[in-house]
Design a protein around this motif. Sequence first.
Motif, PDB file in Angstrom:
ATOM      1  N   GLU A  72       0.829  -1.201   0.000  1.00 40.29           N
ATOM      2  CA  GLU A  72       0.000   0.000   0.000  1.00 40.29           C
ATOM      3  C   GLU A  72       0.864   1.252   0.000  1.00 40.29           C
ATOM      4  OE1 GLU A  72      -3.334   2.259  -0.234  1.00 40.29           O
ATOM      5  OE2 GLU A  72      -3.297   0.056  -0.267  1.00 40.29           O
ATOM      6  N   ALA A  73       1.966   1.224   0.750  1.00 45.19           N
ATOM      7  CA  ALA A  73       2.832   2.401   0.855  1.00 45.19           C
ATOM      8  C   ALA A  73       3.502   2.733  -0.469  1.00 45.19           C
ATOM      9  CB  ALA A  73       3.884   2.169   1.942  1.00 45.19           C
ATOM     10  N   ARG A  74       3.818   1.711  -1.250  1.00 42.15           N
ATOM     11  CA  ARG A  74       4.571   1.931  -2.489  1.00 42.15           C
ATOM     12  C   ARG A  74       3.704   1.944  -3.743  1.00 42.15           C
ATOM     13  NH1 ARG A  74       9.352  -1.960  -0.257  1.00 42.15           N
ATOM     14  NH2 ARG A  74      10.579  -0.321   0.762  1.00 42.15           N
ATOM     15  N   SER A  75       2.409   1.767  -3.580  1.00 44.79           N
ATOM     16  CA  SER A  75       1.535   1.819  -4.748  1.00 44.79           C
ATOM     17  C   SER A  75       1.284   3.267  -5.139  1.00 44.79           C
ATOM     18  CB  SER A  75       0.211   1.111  -4.453  1.00 44.79           C
ATOM     19  OG  SER A  75      -0.478   1.764  -3.404  1.00 44.79           O
ATOM     20  N   ASN A  76       1.070   3.483  -6.414  1.00 45.73           N
ATOM     21  CA  ASN A  76       0.827   4.837  -6.905  1.00 45.73           C
ATOM     22  C   ASN A  76      -0.608   5.259  -6.614  1.00 45.73           C
ATOM     23  OD1 ASN A  76       3.421   5.138  -8.046  1.00 45.73           O
ATOM     24  ND2 ASN A  76       2.783   4.019  -9.889  1.00 45.73           N
ATOM     25  N   ALA A  93       3.958  -6.511  16.099  1.00 46.32           N
ATOM     26  CA  ALA A  93       3.790  -7.441  14.984  1.00 46.32           C
ATOM     27  C   ALA A  93       4.056  -6.757  13.644  1.00 46.32           C
ATOM     28  CB  ALA A  93       2.378  -8.038  15.003  1.00 46.32           C
ATOM     29  N   LEU A  94       4.057  -5.403  13.644  1.00 44.78           N
ATOM     30  CA  LEU A  94       4.277  -4.661  12.401  1.00 44.78           C
ATOM     31  C   LEU A  94       5.743  -4.298  12.181  1.00 44.78           C
ATOM     32  CD1 LEU A  94       1.255  -2.171  12.542  1.00 44.78           C
ATOM     33  CD2 LEU A  94       1.379  -4.384  11.398  1.00 44.78           C
ATOM     34  N   VAL A  95       6.609  -4.738  13.066  1.00 46.38           N
ATOM     35  CA  VAL A  95       8.016  -4.348  12.969  1.00 46.38           C
ATOM     36  C   VAL A  95       8.638  -4.787  11.644  1.00 46.38           C
ATOM     37  CG1 VAL A  95      10.318  -4.784  13.918  1.00 46.38           C
ATOM     38  CG2 VAL A  95       8.434  -4.168  15.443  1.00 46.38           C
ATOM     39  N   MET A  96       8.400  -6.017  11.221  1.00 46.86           N
ATOM     40  CA  MET A  96       9.021  -6.525   9.991  1.00 46.86           C
ATOM     41  C   MET A  96       8.598  -5.736   8.755  1.00 46.86           C
ATOM     42  SD  MET A  96      11.288  -8.632  10.768  1.00 46.86           S
ATOM     43  CE  MET A  96      11.640  -9.235   9.115  1.00 46.86           C
ATOM     44  N   PRO A  97       7.287  -5.564   8.495  1.00 45.66           N
ATOM     45  CA  PRO A  97       6.925  -4.770   7.311  1.00 45.66           C
ATOM     46  C   PRO A  97       7.376  -3.318   7.395  1.00 45.66           C
ATOM     47  CG  PRO A  97       4.973  -5.310   8.601  1.00 45.66           C
ATOM     48  CD  PRO A  97       6.085  -6.146   9.129  1.00 45.66           C
ATOM     49  N   LEU A  98       7.409  -2.762   8.600  1.00 42.55           N
ATOM     50  CA  LEU A  98       7.859  -1.376   8.749  1.00 42.55           C
ATOM     51  C   LEU A  98       9.362  -1.245   8.529  1.00 42.55           C
ATOM     52  CD1 LEU A  98       5.717  -0.266  11.828  1.00 42.55           C
ATOM     53  CD2 LEU A  98       5.553   0.651   9.505  1.00 42.55           C
ATOM     54  N   THR A  99      10.099  -2.316   8.832  1.00 45.26           N
ATOM     55  CA  THR A  99      11.544  -2.288   8.597  1.00 45.26           C
ATOM     56  C   THR A  99      11.848  -2.082   7.118  1.00 45.26           C
ATOM     57  OG1 THR A  99      11.925  -3.736  10.498  1.00 45.26           O
ATOM     58  CG2 THR A  99      13.680  -3.601   8.869  1.00 45.26           C
ATOM     59  N   GLU A 100      10.990  -2.635   6.249  1.00 45.51           N
ATOM     60  CA  GLU A 100      11.166  -2.453   4.804  1.00 45.51           C
ATOM     61  C   GLU A 100      10.976  -0.996   4.389  1.00 45.51           C
ATOM     62  OE1 GLU A 100       9.026  -5.120   2.243  1.00 45.51           O
ATOM     63  OE2 GLU A 100       8.786  -6.598   3.852  1.00 45.51           O
ATOM     64  N   ASP A 103      13.731   3.205   5.849  1.00 46.69           N
ATOM     65  CA  ASP A 103      14.683   4.100   5.190  1.00 46.69           C
ATOM     66  C   ASP A 103      14.168   4.670   3.872  1.00 46.69           C
ATOM     67  OD1 ASP A 103      16.559   3.669   7.252  1.00 46.69           O
ATOM     68  OD2 ASP A 103      17.226   1.808   6.280  1.00 46.69           O
ATOM     69  N   ASP A 104      13.128   4.036   3.310  1.00 44.51           N
ATOM     70  CA  ASP A 104      12.607   4.496   2.022  1.00 44.51           C
ATOM     71  C   ASP A 104      11.082   4.326   1.996  1.00 44.51           C
ATOM     72  OD1 ASP A 104      12.189   5.330  -0.540  1.00 44.51           O
ATOM     73  OD2 ASP A 104      12.882   3.450  -1.468  1.00 44.51           O
ATOM     74  N   PRO A 105      10.356   5.252   2.604  1.00 45.37           N
ATOM     75  CA  PRO A 105       8.889   5.138   2.604  1.00 45.37           C
ATOM     76  C   PRO A 105       8.237   5.571   1.301  1.00 45.37           C
ATOM     77  CG  PRO A 105       9.564   7.087   3.793  1.00 45.37           C
ATOM     78  CD  PRO A 105      10.834   6.393   3.392  1.00 45.37           C
ATOM     79  N   GLY A 106       9.029   5.994   0.337  1.00 43.92           N
ATOM     80  CA  GLY A 106       8.469   6.357  -0.961  1.00 43.92           C
ATOM     81  C   GLY A 106       7.543   7.547  -0.931  1.00 43.92           C
ATOM     82  N   GLY A 107       7.794   8.485  -0.029  1.00 44.75           N
ATOM     83  CA  GLY A 107       6.952   9.681   0.048  1.00 44.75           C
ATOM     84  C   GLY A 107       5.703   9.494   0.880  1.00 44.75           C
ATOM     85  N   THR A 108       5.488   8.285   1.390  1.00 44.13           N
ATOM     86  CA  THR A 108       4.281   7.992   2.170  1.00 44.13           C
ATOM     87  C   THR A 108       4.494   8.317   3.650  1.00 44.13           C
ATOM     88  OG1 THR A 108       3.605   6.234   0.660  1.00 44.13           O
ATOM     89  CG2 THR A 108       2.675   6.163   2.877  1.00 44.13           C
ATOM     90  N   ALA A 109       3.456   8.845   4.278  1.00 38.61           N
ATOM     91  CA  ALA A 109       3.464   9.062   5.730  1.00 38.61           C
ATOM     92  C   ALA A 109       2.643   7.947   6.376  1.00 38.61           C
ATOM     93  CB  ALA A 109       2.868  10.423   6.076  1.00 38.61           C
ATOM     94  N   ILE A 110       3.271   7.220   7.270  1.00 38.53           N
ATOM     95  CA  ILE A 110       2.601   6.119   7.969  1.00 38.53           C
ATOM     96  C   ILE A 110       2.388   6.546   9.412  1.00 38.53           C
ATOM     97  CG2 ILE A 110       2.752   3.692   8.637  1.00 38.53           C
ATOM     98  CD1 ILE A 110       4.787   3.403   6.285  1.00 38.53           C
ATOM     99  N   VAL A 111       1.138   6.711   9.791  1.00 35.87           N
ATOM    100  CA  VAL A 111       0.788   7.201  11.128  1.00 35.87           C
ATOM    101  C   VAL A 111       0.231   6.037  11.937  1.00 35.87           C
ATOM    102  CG1 VAL A 111      -0.564   8.858  12.457  1.00 35.87           C
ATOM    103  CG2 VAL A 111       0.307   9.487  10.183  1.00 35.87           C
ATOM    104  N   LEU A 112       0.948   5.669  12.993  1.00 39.21           N
ATOM    105  CA  LEU A 112       0.572   4.541  13.833  1.00 39.21           C
ATOM    106  C   LEU A 112      -0.033   5.029  15.146  1.00 39.21           C
ATOM    107  CD1 LEU A 112       3.941   2.553  13.481  1.00 39.21           C
ATOM    108  CD2 LEU A 112       1.928   2.352  12.010  1.00 39.21           C
TER     109      LEU A 112
END
Length: 340
Positions: A72-76, A93-100, A103-112
């Motif tokens: 979702e973060a990297r989709s246009n 439980a979200l640590v692994m996907p967030l680790t990806e 360093d490069d969120p692709g311009g996306t802001a992820i608010v937890l």
Amino acid sequence: MTALKAHEVARFLARPDLSEGIFLAYGPDTGLVRETAQRLIRHLSGDDPASANITIFDGPDLASDPTQLPLEARSNSLFGGKRIIRVRNATKALVMPLTELRDDPGGTAIVLEADNLPPRDALRALVEAAKLGRALPCYPDSDETLMALMRETFNQAGIRADSDVIPTLREILGNDREITRRELEKLCLYAAGSKTLTRDDVLLLCADNGALAIDAILDATGSGHAEKLDLALNRALSANVNPQQLLAMLTNHFANLRRWRTEMDKGKTARAVLESVKPRPHFSRMAALEQQVRLWGDNSLATASERLLQATSDSRRRPILAETILRRTTLALCMIAATQ
């Protein structure tokens, strides 16, 4: 490493130093966590919030399929606009996907949004260590921050609040930011026309009116105010407060007055006696209670206690007359107070 202190969060929300990355609002005050996330999202959405592309997930749903988050973060975005992902009930439980995405969120802001997290929690540690990460602790408000919030809210709405409005609100409300915001919104809506707020308005809209009516009965009886007593009795009885319960509370009230009067007769001032009581009476009642302690002597308090005990006994023998007995007894005590 960026680990904000709780008192720094408000300044950060006013001017975030990142427009992309991972933002973690966490803490024991769920209302403040939610509000922090909402304020951050409004700021990140820019001048045209309607154009922002906001996706909302629930943490457990993402935990069952961790690939959803990076996809979702990297989709246009089909319609352009700022891409924002909001995740409620986030956990480690979200640590692994967030680790990806760290360093490069692709311009996306992820608010937890998360519950209170200890310093060694994996999710909190990940965000605090990330260059594009900000952890926002949300702890219960202090008296100062809550009162500042109230003043700011009324000022923004152009409402002039009497000097005792904010102290009264602080006494009534707890520390949950969401509840406080909801009550402030209600008060602002109420005062939208008059642009003024009084303490009576606050008590009417925000307080436990049943408890207030009972306090009003106690104080009107003890102070000798017959009209106030009649109004308070009508309010309490219309709210289905049991007359026998009111007699029991009156008995306890006059027993307290007698105990406090004994302390006063030993040389203490009425104020000093009341300030030593635990729990201390509500500040709004202090003046009325001081008056009652000074007004009633030991002999008259003994007479009042006897009348109340007899009224309680009569109401139990004839429950159908309990309201009549209550009204007759409180009026008699009110008349005694008025002639002291």
